[in-house]
Design an enzyme around this catalytic site. Structure first.
Site, PDB file in Angstrom:
ATOM      1  N   ASP A 176       5.882  -9.139  -6.071  1.00  0.00           N
ATOM      2  CA  ASP A 176       4.024  -7.570  -5.943  1.00  0.00           C
ATOM      3  C   ASP A 176       5.744  -6.963  -6.608  1.00  0.00           C
ATOM      4  O   ASP A 176       6.418  -6.082  -6.822  1.00  0.00           O
ATOM      5  CB  ASP A 176       5.463  -7.425  -4.160  1.00  0.00           C
ATOM      6  CG  ASP A 176       4.531  -6.632  -3.519  1.00  0.00           C
ATOM      7  OD1 ASP A 176       3.893  -5.488  -4.470  1.00  0.00           O
ATOM      8  OD2 ASP A 176       3.290  -6.798  -2.088  1.00  0.00           O
ATOM      9  N   HIS A 177       4.187  -5.909  -7.514  1.00  0.00           N
ATOM     10  CA  HIS A 177       4.709  -5.577  -8.340  1.00  0.00           C
ATOM     11  C   HIS A 177       5.042  -4.169  -7.523  1.00  0.00           C
ATOM     12  O   HIS A 177       5.112  -3.318  -8.475  1.00  0.00           O
ATOM     13  CB  HIS A 177       3.585  -5.300  -9.882  1.00  0.00           C
ATOM     14  CG  HIS A 177       2.812  -4.979  -9.267  1.00  0.00           C
ATOM     15  ND1 HIS A 177       1.393  -5.482  -8.929  1.00  0.00           N
ATOM     16  CD2 HIS A 177       2.076  -3.884  -9.908  1.00  0.00           C
ATOM     17  CE1 HIS A 177       0.352  -5.253  -9.069  1.00  0.00           C
ATOM     18  NE2 HIS A 177       0.274  -3.659  -9.322  1.00  0.00           N
ATOM     19  N   HIS A 239       1.107  -6.254  -0.491  1.00  0.00           N
ATOM     20  CA  HIS A 239       1.859  -4.089  -1.813  1.00  0.00           C
ATOM     21  C   HIS A 239       1.709  -3.634  -0.008  1.00  0.00           C
ATOM     22  O   HIS A 239       2.773  -2.410   0.020  1.00  0.00           O
ATOM     23  CB  HIS A 239       0.636  -3.179  -2.327  1.00  0.00           C
ATOM     24  CG  HIS A 239       0.341  -4.604  -3.240  1.00  0.00           C
ATOM     25  ND1 HIS A 239       0.871  -5.437  -3.722  1.00  0.00           N
ATOM     26  CD2 HIS A 239      -0.446  -4.930  -4.230  1.00  0.00           C
ATOM     27  CE1 HIS A 239       0.805  -6.155  -5.265  1.00  0.00           C
ATOM     28  NE2 HIS A 239      -0.568  -6.027  -4.887  1.00  0.00           N
TER      29      HIS A 239
END
Ligand code: NAD
Length: 490
Positions: A176-177, A239
């Site tokens: 999950d950047h 996110h």
């Protein structure tokens, strides 16, 4: 070690993964010797592939100057293998290449597999890694996968079941950047390293928490994916909820991966479920109309190329979320995310309770609450809004912002390591702190599922909003109902 990259001819590899590996190499964070094997559907010689990698670095690396010798040494680690995800023979060829390079470089059978391919291939690849013998190593193995992880609770569970038959949970790194962003990683430090903040980071002192992730871009060329996903799947399930977990988690006694993920899971377990009936009062969904952004006219969502003109897809979602634990009970968390909004910004604003006895000082003057503002992107900043007398304005009490910019780390001209660089490094060293554990993913889908169902059944209005605004008015009402407003909307 061996780093096997599925999807090595794709967009993400080009823009993020190769530059990240290169910068890690220059920072001496890439284990040596290393064998990097890129896979794609097309045919390429090793040389052609190395040229592609070089080109991507020259275009996208945060470093602007390059030493030919260092570049050459770095590229030497790369090999290419054509592979169709469904073809079992291709996995055998891959295994031969992996073994050949392990022998040549005299490296241990420590193998990492990075799946930078379409999500429909995640399970097939994992199962083939198991069945081909690629996963039967004498060392360790790890799997890193891109988003999205499923498209609802059921498909996420199915996917996880398949992955689990090939890899242990500790071996799976779900990207999950947002968790790779420095300011998100800084959230726990802000709390544990600052007694002042620690003592007020709770329901006694916090009135509400607002998490915004707004974009100015529209759906661009991704309509095929986005029209099926919407903001709820694209941003909220992963996110937004990850940022909420990082903000709301209790500080663990020990700061390590398992403790942090444990605390994050507890936040998710305490989220008050939104039933299909509550969706109307707790969730706002919106879709952008045409409008103007930075002086440019932009079309509405339904007129975007590739979008179904009768689409009900949400390009904006706001939600009021309650965390039913002793730490946060009674404190609303508001989240909102959308495309074609007025500004590009990811931020967390913590509004403190205004417990002044005198709300009105001097001439009915209202005093603003204290705010802690954590800017995640595009800048990286923490600021605190306090009240202070302004001698230039008859001593009126006015809010002032004290700003702690973290951007100084880019002073050396090299730029701050990107999210992908941090995450790939953590993957290399096996640190899973900033990756999503299956339990977090499952609990997020569980929370989101009734909202998906309600959207599907059209149980709540689809509010239209003009491009270039902060989204539909209904998102303001959500806060007004509790006597609050979104901060920093200008
Ligand atoms: P892409 O379409 O540009 O690249 C896909 C890659 O998969 C190519 O290397 C292609 O050769 C390979 N491929 C396609 N079909 C194949 C097959 N049958 N067998 C073997 N290989 C095959 O995709 P991308 O944009 O690089 O995205 C990769 C992953 O990263 C996706 O899961 C995506 O959701 C995720 N992601 C991408 C971005 C981005 O900015 N591009 C951002 C976040 C997440």
């Amino acid at each position: 070690m061996t780093f096997v990259l599925f999807g090595a001819t794709g967009d993400l590899a080009k823009r993020k993964i190769f530059p990240a590996l290169y910068n890690l190499y220059l920072d001496q964070k890439l284990p040596q010797p290393i064998s990097i094997i890129g896979l794609g559907r097309g045919t390429l010689t090793h040389n052609d592939f190395q040229e592609k990698v070089k080109e991507s670095i020259l275009t996208f690396s945060r470093r602007l100057e390059h030493d030919a010798g260092e570049m050459g040494d770095f590229l030497e680690a790369f090999r290419y293998n054509t592979l169709d995800v469904n073809n079992t023979e291709d996995y055998q060829k891959l295994l031969q290449l992996v073994k050949q390079r392990e022998a040549e470089l005299q490296i241990k059978e420590n193998r990492m597999f990075y799946l930078s391919v379409a999500p429909k291939f995640f399970d097939i690849i994992a199962l083939n890694i198991r069945d081909s013998g690629l996963g039967a190593t004498n060392g360790w193995k790890r799997l890193m996968i891109e988003k999205p992880f499923g498209r609802d609770l059921q498909t996420a569970r199915q996917l996880n079941k398949k992955l689990s038959s090939a890899f242990e949970e500790e071996e799976i790194f779900r990207i999950d950047h947002y968790l790779g962003k420095p300011m998100v990683q800084n959230l726990e430090a802000l709390e544990f390293a600052n007694p002042v903040l620690q003592s007020i980071w709770n329901r006694e002192h916090i009135a509400n928490v607002q998490i915004t992730a707004s974009e100015t871009v529209g759906v661009e060329t991704r309509a095929g994916y986005y029209d099926q996903a919407g903001a709820i799947r694209d941003m909220v399930q992963n996110h937004m909820l990850q940022m909420l977990m990082m903000t709301a988690m209790n500080l663990p006694k020990k700061i390590n991966a398992s403790e942090i993920r444990n605390e994050k899971r507890k936040v998710m377990e305490a989220l008050r479920p939104v039933t299909k009936e509550d969706v109307q009062t707790q969730i706002v969904r919106g879709q952008y109309l045409s409008g103007e952004i930075n002086g440019q006219k932009v079309p509405g969502y339904k007129d975007e190329p590739g979008v179904d003109p009768s689409s009900n897809t949400d390009t904006f979602v706001a939600a009021r979320i309650w965390i039913d634990n002793p730490f946060w009970s009674g404190v609303p968390f508001y989240i909102r995310t959308g495309k074609r909004m007025k500004e590009k910004s990811t931020r967390i604003v913590i509004e403190f309770k205004n417990s002044l006895d005198l709300h009105y000082i001097n001439d009915n003057q209202k005093v603003e609450p204290n705010l802690l503002i954590i800017e995640i992107s595009p800048g990286e900043n923490v600021s605190l809004q306090l009240n202070s007398k302004n001698p230039m304005n008859n001593g009126k009490i006015e809010p002032v912002r004290i700003n702690f910019s973290c951007e100084d780390s880019s002073r050396n001209g090299l730029g701050v390591p990107e999210a992908y660089e941090r995450l790939i490094y953590d993957f290399l060293i096996g640190n899973s702190t900033f990756f999503a554990h299956w339990k977090e993913v499952e609990l997020s889908w569980e929370w989101v599922q009734p909202i998906l169902d309600a959207f599907e059944e059209n149980l709540l209005p689809l509010h239209e909003y003009s491009s270039g605004t902060y989204g539909p008015d209904a998102a303001n009402t959500l806060l007004l109902e509790n006597g609050f407003k979104w901060w920093l909307d200008e």
